[in-house]
Design a protein around this motif. Structure first.
Motif, PDB file in Angstrom:
ATOM      1  N   LYS A 496      43.221 -39.647  42.628  1.00 36.93           N
ATOM      2  CA  LYS A 496      41.994 -39.915  43.375  1.00 36.93           C
ATOM      3  C   LYS A 496      42.307 -40.174  44.842  1.00 36.93           C
ATOM      4  N   LEU A 497      41.363 -39.824  45.693  1.00 42.43           N
ATOM      5  CA  LEU A 497      41.521 -40.113  47.112  1.00 42.43           C
ATOM      6  C   LEU A 497      41.563 -41.616  47.351  1.00 42.43           C
ATOM      7  N   LEU A 498      40.777 -42.362  46.554  1.00 39.45           N
ATOM      8  CA  LEU A 498      40.714 -43.806  46.717  1.00 39.45           C
ATOM      9  C   LEU A 498      40.659 -44.456  45.336  1.00 39.45           C
ATOM     10  N   THR A 499      41.664 -45.264  45.020  1.00 42.70           N
ATOM     11  CA  THR A 499      41.692 -46.020  43.762  1.00 42.70           C
ATOM     12  C   THR A 499      41.323 -47.463  44.073  1.00 42.70           C
ATOM     13  N   TRP A 500      40.436 -48.049  43.255  1.00 40.54           N
ATOM     14  CA  TRP A 500      40.015 -49.419  43.553  1.00 40.54           C
ATOM     15  C   TRP A 500      39.659 -50.148  42.268  1.00 40.54           C
ATOM     16  N   SER A 501      39.653 -51.467  42.365  1.00 43.18           N
ATOM     17  CA  SER A 501      39.309 -52.297  41.214  1.00 43.18           C
ATOM     18  C   SER A 501      38.765 -53.629  41.703  1.00 43.18           C
ATOM     19  N   GLU A 502      37.793 -54.157  40.952  1.00 47.86           N
ATOM     20  CA  GLU A 502      37.276 -55.493  41.253  1.00 47.86           C
ATOM     21  C   GLU A 502      38.216 -56.526  40.648  1.00 47.86           C
ATOM     22  N   ILE A 503      38.533 -57.553  41.422  1.00 42.91           N
ATOM     23  CA  ILE A 503      39.490 -58.574  41.004  1.00 42.91           C
ATOM     24  C   ILE A 503      38.790 -59.930  40.969  1.00 42.91           C
ATOM     25  N   ASP A 504      38.815 -60.580  39.818  1.00 42.00           N
ATOM     26  CA  ASP A 504      38.280 -61.941  39.690  1.00 42.00           C
ATOM     27  C   ASP A 504      39.450 -62.920  39.727  1.00 42.00           C
ATOM     28  N   SER A 505      39.790 -63.394  40.917  1.00 41.33           N
ATOM     29  CA  SER A 505      40.960 -64.259  41.067  1.00 41.33           C
ATOM     30  C   SER A 505      40.619 -65.728  40.905  1.00 41.33           C
ATOM     31  N   GLY A 506      39.338 -66.093  41.001  1.00 40.85           N
ATOM     32  CA  GLY A 506      38.960 -67.498  40.957  1.00 40.85           C
ATOM     33  C   GLY A 506      39.042 -68.176  42.305  1.00 40.85           C
ATOM     34  N   SER A 508      37.666 -68.386  45.958  1.00 38.88           N
ATOM     35  CA  SER A 508      36.482 -67.936  46.695  1.00 38.88           C
ATOM     36  C   SER A 508      36.851 -67.258  48.016  1.00 38.88           C
ATOM     37  N   GLU A 509      38.018 -67.590  48.576  1.00 38.36           N
ATOM     38  CA  GLU A 509      38.418 -67.008  49.856  1.00 38.36           C
ATOM     39  C   GLU A 509      39.185 -65.700  49.683  1.00 38.36           C
ATOM     40  N   ALA A 510      39.583 -65.397  48.457  1.00 39.59           N
ATOM     41  CA  ALA A 510      40.337 -64.161  48.220  1.00 39.59           C
ATOM     42  C   ALA A 510      39.387 -62.976  48.124  1.00 39.59           C
ATOM     43  N   ALA A 511      39.908 -61.798  48.440  1.00 44.52           N
ATOM     44  CA  ALA A 511      39.112 -60.575  48.328  1.00 44.52           C
ATOM     45  C   ALA A 511      38.802 -60.297  46.859  1.00 44.52           C
ATOM     46  N   HIS A 512      37.604 -59.806  46.596  1.00 43.86           N
ATOM     47  CA  HIS A 512      37.190 -59.512  45.223  1.00 43.86           C
ATOM     48  C   HIS A 512      37.366 -58.044  44.876  1.00 43.86           C
ATOM     49  N   ILE A 513      37.816 -57.249  45.834  1.00 43.97           N
ATOM     50  CA  ILE A 513      38.070 -55.828  45.582  1.00 43.97           C
ATOM     51  C   ILE A 513      39.427 -55.473  46.171  1.00 43.97           C
ATOM     52  N   MET A 514      40.246 -54.798  45.374  1.00 44.54           N
ATOM     53  CA  MET A 514      41.515 -54.264  45.856  1.00 44.54           C
ATOM     54  C   MET A 514      41.441 -52.751  45.769  1.00 44.54           C
ATOM     55  N   LEU A 515      41.806 -52.082  46.862  1.00 43.30           N
ATOM     56  CA  LEU A 515      41.745 -50.623  46.855  1.00 43.30           C
ATOM     57  C   LEU A 515      42.982 -50.052  47.517  1.00 43.30           C
ATOM     58  N   ALA A 516      43.269 -48.817  47.196  1.00 43.11           N
ATOM     59  CA  ALA A 516      44.428 -48.139  47.754  1.00 43.11           C
ATOM     60  C   ALA A 516      44.132 -46.655  47.886  1.00 43.11           C
ATOM     61  N   PRO A 517      44.397 -46.072  49.056  1.00 44.06           N
ATOM     62  CA  PRO A 517      44.246 -44.617  49.195  1.00 44.06           C
ATOM     63  C   PRO A 517      45.284 -43.881  48.347  1.00 44.06           C
ATOM     64  N   ILE A 518      45.180 -42.583  48.323  1.00 42.03           N
ATOM     65  CA  ILE A 518      46.092 -41.756  47.550  1.00 42.03           C
ATOM     66  C   ILE A 518      47.528 -42.047  47.957  1.00 42.03           C
TER      67      ILE A 518
END
Length: 606
Positions: A496-506, A508-518
């Protein structure tokens, strides 16, 4: 160290934790990927603005846009009171069905709508079954629903929980089999490391056992040898697919001949459910076999609209009218039922392999070679040719759909079609209208792409076997359900050109989405993408179990499962629907297989 190893020897949870640590992504975001990611952000932000401008210009939007706009509006201070004033009433009761298939964005919208509710004067009613969450491709987050049930909170709003366990659909033997087998397939408790893998809750049968006398759950299984050549294996699989189709037909014929129980007037309902449409090809051929007696069936969103003969004829007519030099289209028009020239006639008309005629238009060939056809073929051609010539002269002032439909009806294309075929033809003409209205122009290649995404209408009226995907079967039920092709694996993932996933880290200041280009050139970028893909594969594996559960629990009286997996080099392991099982023996194919984990091997089967 020896003492530590001995203490951890049976701790599978520690082993899994070590594996996850080993597969963690790099601490810092890879620089080469960050450059690409920022470029993609710029492209996507501009694309979003362009999309919104198109929406505004046309006065329309897609399904996602209202939800996004509603979230923006409800995030303002006093938004809910403004909404109440605009509606002239206050929102006090909210019912959400299929809650297990809601996305993160939909959860946020529900929480915004119920902000500051006290849980007494207003009510929220959430209905869902986590075991039936099968819409991961629509960003469904079943773990959000599970967390809501665990915590008893929807945002800040407290909610109670009522667990329904009564099964009114399936007879008691089937319910007992489901409880025995799915309690082994699903985890027993919620795993925080894999929250999308939901636990199984046993059901209580309301109905008694079936009186049919046959087993309620039947396996039709055959393990294929892995020691043969690739060509031999391919032929064996083809023979096995045809054999399964014959077995499906035999089950259908058996149930068609069974007498109905006292007090029942509705005929037996039968269905064939599959993960992907291509698994139905041999079954459709078997059911259509006139030599054995055709069995009527309804293919719900199975048969591509563009593969129906009545639509192929209309598509050929469209191409011919749009392009007089399209010889293939013109020959198809003359071969269609409204003219009916045979292949020999078309060969003679198009030049009979004479290279001097290979570049000539069909109109010129008809003028020069009409006399070479026999009397009957000449009469057929002369009936339709004046209509086609007149159509070329009367295009002005007509839309493409009007032009094609008028010509088609003048040729008599609609005369011999059945109601279902007429519905397919009308859907094609509607597509012509939609395309011309959307784009202002007419593009044959775009028409073909749009056509490939549509499906033919199922046969209407009367008794018929239902053929559909498991996703389409959700919420429905049949007396007998057959599920073929359980050994089929998922196709390999495309990059995929862009792979991503929602992350529930607990956090509140952390990013809730991690993504990575190809994947780029660096090793770090590969690790990041592998980590995200691993998260996605775990979610897909959990959903395959739920998809299998949905397919099995559609049955009221009998469930037939078909599988022909290949044995491994050890001759034991096989794969059914992406889940590992082992057949109990050649004579015991009527039960699902037990699976238990041991510490000496990744998985041992008994």
């Amino acid at each position: 160290m020896k003492l530590l190893v001995q203490q951890l020897r049976d701790r599978d949870d520690v082993l899994e934790a070590i594996k996850r640590v080993r597969n963690l992504p790099p601490v810092r975001y890879p620089q080469e990927q960050w450059v690409v990611a920022k470029a993609l952000f710029r492209v996507l932000s501009r694309a979003l603005v362009e999309l919104q401008l198109i929406f505004a210009r046309r006065g329309e939007c897609d399904f996602t846009e209202p939800g996004l706009l509603a979230k923006v509006a409800l995030q303002r201070d006093g938004a809910v009171s403004d909404l109440n004033k605009a509606l002239g009433m206050s929102l006090q009761h909210l019912l959400v069905d299929e809650m297990q298939d809601t996305s993160t964005g939909q959860y946020e919208l529900i929480q915004l709508l119920t902000q500051r509710w006290d849980g007494h004067s207003q009510t929220v009613f959430l209905v869902g079954d986590p075991k039936q969450s099968i819409y991961l491709f629509r960003q469904a987050r079943v773990e959000r629903f599970v967390k809501t049930m665990q915590t008893g909170l929807l945002g800040d709003l407290p909610v109670g929980r009522l667990r329904l366990t009564a099964n009114f659909r399936s007879e008691s033997d089937l319910v007992e089999a489901f409880n025995d087998d799915f309690s082994l397939l699903f985890p027993r408790t919620i795993n925080t490391a894999n929250p999308e893998d939901v636990p199984y809750v046993e059901a209580q049968a309301v109905r008694g056992p079936s009186r049919s006398g046959s087993p309620s759950l039947a396996w039709h299984a055959r393990v294929l040898s892995s020691e043969t050549s690739a060509e031999t294996t391919k032929k064996t699989k083809r023979r096995q697919a045809k054999l399964e189709a014959q077995q499906v037909r035999a089950i259908i014929e058996d149930w068609r001949g069974r007498p109905l129980p006292q007090g029942r007037s509705e005929p037996w309902k039968l269905a064939v459910l599959v993960r992907s449409r291509n698994l139905l090809a041999d079954i459709v051929t078997e059911l259509q076999d006139e030599s054995k007696g055709a069995i009527p069936f309804r293919a719900v969103d199975i048969e591509a609209l563009g593969q129906r003969q009545e639509v192929l004829d209309l598509f050929a007519l469209t191409r011919a009218l749009m392009h007089p030099a399209d010889r293939v289209a013109w020959l198809a028009v003359l071969h269609a039922p409204w003219c009916g020239l045979g292949r020999g006639d078309l060969h003679m008309l198009s030049g009979a392999d004479d290279p001097d005629y290979s570049e000539r238009c069909i109109g010129d060939l008809i003028a020069e070679r009409l006399d070479l056809l026999n009397d009957q073929s000449r009469a057929r051609l002369m009936r339709v040719w004046p209509v086609l010539q007149a159509a070329e002269e009367k295009r002005s002032g007509l839309s493409a759909a009007q032009w094609v439909e008028r010509t088609w009806r003048s040729l008599g294309g609609d005369v011999c079609l059945k109601p279902g075929e007429l519905a397919n033809a009308r859907r094609y003409l509607q597509l012509l209208d939609e395309m011309e209205e959307d784009t202002g122009t007419f593009d044959i290649s775009l028409l073909k792409r749009r056509l490939d995404k549509l499906f033919a209408q199922p046969a209407a009226g009367g008794w018929a076997v239902d053929l559909m995907t498991i996703h389409k079967s959700k919420g429905l039920e049949w007396d007998v359900v057959m599920v073929p092709g359980l050994q089929k694996k998922d196709p390999a993932d495309r990059e995929k050109l862009l792979t991503w996933s929602e992350i529930d880290s607990g956090d509140s200041e952390a990013a809730h989405i991690m993504l990575a280009p190809i994947v780029g050139r660096g090793e770090g970028s590969r690790e990041l993408n592998l980590w995200l893909k691993g998260i996605g594969k775990a979610k897909e594996a959990a959903e395959r179990k739920r998809l299998f559960y949905v397919a099995c629990t559609r049955a009221r009286e009998e469930l037939h499962l078909f599988a022909s997996p290949e044995a491994t080099a050890r001759g034991r392991l096989c794969v059914l629907m992406g889940v590992c099982w082992l057949l109990r023996g050649p004579q015991r194919s009527d039960t699902l297989l037990r699976m238990r984990h041991t510490r000496r091997a990744p998985a041992r089967y008994s």
